[in-house]
Enzyme design. Structure first.
Site, PDB file in Angstrom:
ATOM      1  N   THR A  59       1.042  -1.010  -0.206  1.00 22.50           N
ATOM      2  CA  THR A  59      -0.260   0.122   0.281  1.00 22.50           C
ATOM      3  C   THR A  59       0.626   1.103   0.114  1.00 22.50           C
ATOM      4  OG1 THR A  59      -1.670  -1.117   0.714  1.00 22.50           O
ATOM      5  CG2 THR A  59      -1.584   1.122   1.626  1.00 22.50           C
ATOM      6  N   SER A 106       1.891  -7.847  -0.585  1.00 23.05           N
ATOM      7  CA  SER A 106       2.847  -8.543  -0.143  1.00 23.05           C
ATOM      8  C   SER A 106       2.323 -10.196   0.137  1.00 23.05           C
ATOM      9  CB  SER A 106       2.674  -7.921   2.072  1.00 23.05           C
ATOM     10  OG  SER A 106       1.169  -8.093   2.167  1.00 23.05           O
ATOM     11  N   THR A 140       1.576  -4.556   4.133  1.00 21.34           N
ATOM     12  CA  THR A 140       1.499  -5.083   6.180  1.00 21.34           C
ATOM     13  C   THR A 140       1.019  -6.107   6.060  1.00 21.34           C
ATOM     14  OG1 THR A 140      -1.079  -3.711   5.595  1.00 21.34           O
ATOM     15  CG2 THR A 140       1.253  -1.699   6.024  1.00 21.34           C
ATOM     16  N   ASP A 141       0.255  -6.577   4.917  1.00 16.48           N
ATOM     17  CA  ASP A 141      -0.896  -8.086   5.253  1.00 16.48           C
ATOM     18  C   ASP A 141       0.106  -8.713   5.955  1.00 16.48           C
ATOM     19  OD1 ASP A 141      -2.451  -6.458   4.830  1.00 16.48           O
ATOM     20  OD2 ASP A 141      -3.232  -7.403   3.580  1.00 16.48           O
TER      21      ASP A 141
HETATM   22  N1  ASP Z   1      -2.437  -5.640   0.961  1.00 14.89           N
HETATM   23  C1  ASP Z   1      -1.474  -4.680   0.843  1.00 14.89           C
HETATM   24  C2  ASP Z   1      -0.686  -5.393   1.466  1.00 14.89           C
HETATM   25  O1  ASP Z   1      -0.288  -6.117   2.109  1.00 14.89           O
HETATM   26  C3  ASP Z   1      -1.673  -4.257   2.374  1.00 14.89           C
HETATM   27  C4  ASP Z   1      -1.307  -2.546   2.697  1.00 14.89           C
HETATM   28  O2  ASP Z   1       0.184  -2.551   1.977  1.00 14.89           O
HETATM   29  O3  ASP Z   1      -1.298  -2.293   4.004  1.00 14.89           O
HETATM   30  O4  ASP Z   1       0.658  -5.458   0.430  1.00 14.89           O
END
Ligand code: ASP
Length: 379
Positions: A59, A106, A140-141
């Site tokens: 993200t 991710s 973040t995931d």
């Molecule tokens: N789906 C995204 C990821 O993990 C969410 C994020 O980055 O917050 O790449």
């Protein structure tokens, strides 16, 4: 005879001429300095330290058509140079070079990518005397898994700061730019040495060994619920609550000669769980299994028999962790006289999977694996 690395000699030459090399805006080349590893810097100010940013996507590099969208956007759409250019204040803190490792959400990060990135950090950052630290931008995931992997496999005292964002770069009040500035500030600071890998987001500095994503949507999501934060960012300065300290049970692994990580599956325990889930994982090729058990690693009586069969007759290690948000699985809660059970200690299922994969990659036997996990409760 002792000789200085080429990049130090080049830096000495640069600093002799002028302490600052900045980009000529009329020039189309965005770089002013290339070091001996081929890393390109957009500025070279010899009074500042050097940080390499390894960008993987997520993200923080996400883009949406709507400034209000915090869901339903495309992760991993913006390149590392654009991210750096969006935060010119970074250049007051550090010289930065960007490495585009990947540009994916991710969920698409693989163990092959982790191995390659860790090798690059060990080589480009640990072995280069001119480099202060590394920043990894990440979705973040599954960020906590990558952060834990790097914590275990980057073998030097330099900080590795993992950072992401909960709002895409196109949102009003996107958190990525400030998070990135804070991450580079922490990576550049001498105060950050010997603390292993850290996650820096939302003004908090948290140990990668313990950090977990606690909320699917909000910006205050990365926490170590029982262990707390290592420190905070106050304006442009990291404030650490304690001197450097090693998490209990943390061990270091070299991955420089490792070419793949064996498959480890996580099985989530639930009421009336079928034993088939375990045998299906074994039949599909899992070389190790982590159970996200109920409470302190609990499974049904019948599932426990199935686990003992898999441990004793298939030689597959099974680590019992917990599906609860926090807390310990002590060995006393899972051990028996009939099979070698392994308890995760304070490691959650995702971190247990990374550790078990690393141990299997190093050809550790069942007893050595059990010993390594015991270390997570008592070093
Ligand atoms: N789906 C995204 C990821 O993990 C969410 C994020 O980055 O917050 O790449």
């Amino acid at each position: 005879m002792f000789s200085l690395p080429a990049s130090l000699l080049a830096l000495a030459a640069v600093s002799h001429a002028s302490p600052i090399l900045v980009r000529d805006t009329n020039d189309t080349n965005p770089f002013v300095f290339t070091n001996y590893n081929g890393l390109n810097f957009t500025q070279m100010n010899t009074t500042l330290s050097n940080v390499t940013i390894f960008a993987t996507g997520g993200t923080i590099a996400g883009s949406s058509g709507s400034a209000l969208a915090t869901t339903g956007y495309t992760a991993g759409a913006v390149g590392i140079l654009t991210l750096i250019d969006a935060v010119p204040e970074i250049l007051n803190v550090s010289n930065v070079a960007g490495v585009q490792v990947s540009n994916v959400g991710s969920e698409d990060v693989t163990s092959t990518l982790l191995l390659s990135m860790s090798k690059q950090i060990n080589t480009f950052v640990c072995e280069d005397l001119t480099m202060a630290g590394a920043v990894v931008t990440h979705g973040t995931d599954v960020l906590e898994e990558t952060a834990f992997f790097l914590d275990a496999t980057v073998n030097c005292g330099k900080p590795v700061v993992v950072v992401g964002a909960m709002r895409p770069s196109t949102a009003i009040s996107a958190d990525g730019p400030y998070n990135l500035l804070e991450a580079v500030t922490v990576a550049a600071s001498p105060l950050s040495r010997d603390r292993g890998s850290m996650v820096v987001m939302n003004d908090r500095i948290v140990s990668s060994y313990y950090v977990t994503k606690t909320n699917a949507n909000t910006m205050d999501t990365f926490k170590a619920p029982e262990m707390g934060n290592l420190g905070e960012m106050i304006s442009d300065t990291p404030y650490f609550f304690y001197p450097p300290v090693k998490p209990t049970g943390k061990r270091a692994y070299s991955i420089m000669n490792i070419t793949s990580i064996p498959r480890v599956d996580i099985l989530f325990a639930y009421e009336d769980m079928s034993n088939d889930t375990l045998y299906n994982a074994v039949a599909s090729g899992a070389k190790g299994i982590v159970i996200a058990g109920a409470g302190a690693g609990g499974v049904s009586t019948s599932f426990n028999y199935a686990m003992e069969d898999v441990i004793n007759n298939h030689g597959i290690p099974i680590v019992q962790s917990t599906r609860a948000m926090s807390g310990e699985v002590p060995i006393s809660d899972v051990s028996s006289d009939t099979a070698l059970h392994i308890a995760s200690g304070y490691l959650n299922p995702m971190k247990s999977r990374i550790l078990l994969g690393l141990l299997l990659a190093h050809n550790k036997n069942m007893t050595e694996i059990a010993d390594a996990f015991l270390g997570s409760t008592d070093d």
